[in-house]
Scaffold this motif. Structure first.
Motif, mmCIF file in Angstrom:
data_model
loop_
_atom_site.group_PDB
_atom_site.id
_atom_site.type_symbol
_atom_site.label_atom_id
_atom_site.label_comp_id
_atom_site.label_asym_id
_atom_site.label_seq_id
_atom_site.Cartn_x
_atom_site.Cartn_y
_atom_site.Cartn_z
ATOM 1 N N GLU B 59 8.960 1.793 11.709
ATOM 2 C CA GLU B 59 9.131 0.366 12.021
ATOM 3 C C GLU B 59 7.895 -0.438 11.623
ATOM 4 O OE1 GLU B 59 11.936 1.042 15.983
ATOM 5 O OE2 GLU B 59 9.854 0.404 16.179
ATOM 6 N N ILE B 60 6.738 0.220 11.617
ATOM 7 C CA ILE B 60 5.498 -0.467 11.248
ATOM 8 C C ILE B 60 5.555 -0.902 9.787
ATOM 9 C CG2 ILE B 60 2.994 -0.226 11.078
ATOM 10 C CD1 ILE B 60 3.275 2.135 13.064
ATOM 11 N N PHE B 61 6.186 -0.108 8.967
ATOM 12 C CA PHE B 61 6.206 -0.306 7.513
ATOM 13 C C PHE B 61 7.209 -1.401 7.175
ATOM 14 C CE2 PHE B 61 4.760 1.447 3.522
ATOM 15 C CZ PHE B 61 5.747 1.087 2.613
ATOM 16 N N ASP B 62 6.776 -2.662 7.383
ATOM 17 C CA ASP B 62 7.687 -3.776 7.123
ATOM 18 C C ASP B 62 7.517 -4.283 5.694
ATOM 19 O OD1 ASP B 62 5.620 -6.031 9.130
ATOM 20 O OD2 ASP B 62 5.361 -5.318 7.069
ATOM 21 N N ASP B 63 8.053 -5.451 5.421
ATOM 22 C CA ASP B 63 8.068 -5.983 4.052
ATOM 23 C C ASP B 63 6.672 -6.269 3.503
ATOM 24 O OD1 ASP B 63 11.121 -7.925 4.518
ATOM 25 O OD2 ASP B 63 10.754 -5.793 4.122
ATOM 26 N N GLN B 64 5.676 -6.297 4.384
ATOM 27 C CA GLN B 64 4.314 -6.537 3.922
ATOM 28 C C GLN B 64 3.698 -5.302 3.270
ATOM 29 O OE1 GLN B 64 2.676 -9.534 3.951
ATOM 30 N NE2 GLN B 64 4.709 -10.250 4.548
ATOM 31 N N PHE B 65 4.317 -4.157 3.496
ATOM 32 C CA PHE B 65 3.793 -2.905 2.980
ATOM 33 C C PHE B 65 4.618 -2.433 1.781
ATOM 34 C CE2 PHE B 65 0.784 -1.541 6.276
ATOM 35 C CZ PHE B 65 1.154 -2.331 7.354
ATOM 36 N N SER B 66 3.954 -1.793 0.847
ATOM 37 C CA SER B 66 4.657 -1.125 -0.246
ATOM 38 C C SER B 66 3.827 0.067 -0.707
ATOM 39 C CB SER B 66 4.924 -2.090 -1.416
ATOM 40 O OG SER B 66 3.713 -2.561 -1.961
ATOM 41 N N VAL B 67 4.499 1.025 -1.312
ATOM 42 C CA VAL B 67 3.818 2.196 -1.857
ATOM 43 C C VAL B 67 4.262 2.381 -3.295
ATOM 44 C CG1 VAL B 67 3.387 3.451 0.297
ATOM 45 C CG2 VAL B 67 5.578 3.743 -0.894
ATOM 46 N N GLU B 68 3.376 3.052 -4.025
ATOM 47 C CA GLU B 68 3.646 3.236 -5.441
ATOM 48 C C GLU B 68 2.911 4.468 -5.922
ATOM 49 O OE1 GLU B 68 3.938 0.017 -9.053
ATOM 50 O OE2 GLU B 68 2.038 0.177 -8.005
ATOM 51 N N ARG B 69 3.521 5.121 -6.900
ATOM 52 C CA ARG B 69 2.816 6.205 -7.583
ATOM 53 C C ARG B 69 2.777 5.784 -9.046
ATOM 54 N NH1 ARG B 69 0.859 11.321 -7.096
ATOM 55 N NH2 ARG B 69 1.642 12.937 -8.500
ATOM 56 N N PRO B 70 1.785 4.992 -9.406
ATOM 57 C CA PRO B 70 1.791 4.341 -10.720
ATOM 58 C C PRO B 70 1.608 5.297 -11.895
ATOM 59 C CG PRO B 70 -0.281 3.926 -9.579
ATOM 60 C CD PRO B 70 0.612 4.614 -8.599
ATOM 61 N N ASP B 71 1.027 6.447 -11.632
ATOM 62 C CA ASP B 71 0.850 7.428 -12.707
ATOM 63 C C ASP B 71 1.010 8.810 -12.078
ATOM 64 O OD1 ASP B 71 -2.538 6.400 -12.475
ATOM 65 O OD2 ASP B 71 -1.624 8.069 -11.416
ATOM 66 N N GLY B 72 0.630 9.837 -12.781
ATOM 67 C CA GLY B 72 0.866 11.181 -12.268
ATOM 68 C C GLY B 72 -0.086 11.638 -11.196
ATOM 69 N N SER B 73 -1.115 10.798 -10.903
ATOM 70 C CA SER B 73 -2.101 11.293 -9.945
ATOM 71 C C SER B 73 -2.300 10.380 -8.741
ATOM 72 C CB SER B 73 -3.443 11.532 -10.637
ATOM 73 O OG SER B 73 -3.910 10.339 -11.223
ATOM 74 N N ASN B 74 -2.240 9.062 -8.907
ATOM 75 C CA ASN B 74 -2.548 8.168 -7.805
ATOM 76 C C ASN B 74 -1.330 7.853 -6.946
ATOM 77 O OD1 ASN B 74 -5.460 7.164 -8.214
ATOM 78 N ND2 ASN B 74 -4.565 7.076 -10.261
ATOM 79 N N PHE B 75 -1.603 7.571 -5.689
ATOM 80 C CA PHE B 75 -0.568 7.150 -4.741
ATOM 81 C C PHE B 75 -1.194 6.010 -3.957
ATOM 82 C CE2 PHE B 75 3.006 7.168 -2.167
ATOM 83 C CZ PHE B 75 2.790 7.544 -0.853
ATOM 84 N N THR B 76 -0.583 4.823 -4.013
ATOM 85 C CA THR B 76 -1.228 3.656 -3.426
ATOM 86 C C THR B 76 -0.401 3.055 -2.296
ATOM 87 O OG1 THR B 76 -0.208 2.143 -5.007
ATOM 88 C CG2 THR B 76 -2.349 3.065 -5.610
ATOM 89 N N LEU B 77 -1.105 2.443 -1.355
ATOM 90 C CA LEU B 77 -0.501 1.663 -0.278
ATOM 91 C C LEU B 77 -0.993 0.233 -0.441
ATOM 92 C CD1 LEU B 77 1.052 1.494 2.489
ATOM 93 C CD2 LEU B 77 -1.163 1.886 3.576
ATOM 94 N N LYS B 78 -0.063 -0.702 -0.553
ATOM 95 C CA LYS B 78 -0.419 -2.112 -0.675
ATOM 96 C C LYS B 78 0.028 -2.844 0.583
ATOM 97 C CE LYS B 78 0.600 -4.464 -4.505
ATOM 98 N NZ LYS B 78 1.395 -5.287 -5.468
ATOM 99 N N ILE B 79 -0.889 -3.650 1.096
ATOM 100 C CA ILE B 79 -0.540 -4.572 2.174
ATOM 101 C C ILE B 79 -0.643 -5.957 1.580
ATOM 102 C CG2 ILE B 79 -0.931 -5.275 4.554
ATOM 103 C CD1 ILE B 79 -2.534 -2.707 4.962
ATOM 104 N N ARG B 80 0.466 -6.664 1.558
ATOM 105 C CA ARG B 80 0.559 -7.907 0.792
ATOM 106 C C ARG B 80 -0.263 -9.040 1.412
ATOM 107 N NH1 ARG B 80 5.019 -7.382 -1.744
ATOM 108 N NH2 ARG B 80 6.149 -6.945 0.179
ATOM 109 N N SER B 81 -0.149 -9.218 2.682
ATOM 110 C CA SER B 81 -0.845 -10.305 3.371
ATOM 111 C C SER B 81 -1.358 -9.753 4.693
ATOM 112 C CB SER B 81 0.102 -11.487 3.595
ATOM 113 O OG SER B 81 -0.536 -12.507 4.316
ATOM 114 N N THR B 82 -2.609 -9.363 4.701
ATOM 115 C CA THR B 82 -3.131 -8.621 5.858
ATOM 116 C C THR B 82 -3.225 -9.476 7.108
ATOM 117 O OG1 THR B 82 -5.356 -9.090 5.015
ATOM 118 C CG2 THR B 82 -4.424 -6.916 4.531
#
Lengths: 112, 114
Positions: B59-82
């Motif tokens: 439930e914490i992971f709302d629309d402000q959060f997103s995740v991505e694996r942009p390449d074969g090694s990195n895994f990112t967490l983005k918070i759009r508007s902290t």
């Protein structure tokens, strides 16, 4: 709600004495149970897990835990504590999902 | 021994700003996770990621959060508007398998929102 409980915020033990950090679970069915340790300014380190089979599980750094289905417990134990064991210990489980659900943590303080 | 790494170790940002937290999971692991720990509280699950898509989120992971694996090694967490309440330690984890496999955690990124 399914959960694990760590009833003690802090456990104090003298070096060389046995230690126990308690964990009880409230999970329907058969959970997978884990212990993790967190040293200051560090991430969580896996200690041991119970999946199935022998109720006594041995893990890293001399720790072990006993799965007790009748008491719904998974207490962490070590026969002889070291000062370097002082850290924050978390009990956790997964059940029909791979997300870990953690307890509130128990701070273990081992005195020389 | 392979380990999960996270950058930065500490991020300070102003409320409303976007932040990206970065993680490099263990190379042969297939399952990736983000957890957070607000100071003095327990570790909470945010999201799990497998095969380039979210497999579960809290439930914490709302629309402000997103995740991505942009390449074969990195895994990112983005918070759009902290928000102020996003201040916490964020842990990345990876695992070779699902629920009966142990997860390997990184050292965490301490996010401070002012």
């Amino acid at each position: 709600a399914q959960s694990v409980a760590q009833p003690e915020d802090q456990v104090n033990v003298a070096e060389g004495n046995p230690l126990t950090v308690k964990c009880t679970y409230s999970v329907s069915g058969n959970p997978y149970l884990f212990w993790y340790v967190q040293y200051p300014n560090r991430g969580l380190q896996f200690l041991l897990k119970y999946i199935t089979g022998d109720n006594l599980v041995k893990g890293s750094y001399g720790f072990e835990a006993e799965f007790n289905k009748s008491q719904t417990s998974f207490h962490l134990k070590k026969p002889s504590a070291l000062v370097s064991d002082s850290a924050l210990y978390f009990c956790a489980f997964t059940h029909n999902t791979d997300k870990l659900i953690f307890g509130t943590g128990t701070r273990l303080q081992v005195f020389p | 021994e392979p380990e999960v790494t996270q950058t930065p170790s500490h991020q300070v940002t102003q409320m409303g700003q976007e932040v990206i937290l970065r993680c490099v999971p263990i190379s042969n692991h297939l399952y990736f996770y983000w957890y957070r720990q607000i100071l003095g509280q327990k570790v909470e699950f945010l999201v799990s990621f497998y095969n380039n898509e979210i497999s579960e989120k809290s439930e914490i992971f709302d629309d402000q959060f997103s995740v991505e694996r942009p390449d074969g090694s990195n895994f990112t967490l983005k918070i759009r508007s902290t928000k102020l309440e996003d201040s916490a330690m964020y842990f990345c984890a990876s695992s070779p398998g699902t629920e009966n496999y142990e997860q390997y955690f990184g050292p965490g990124t301490r996010l401070t929102v002012t």
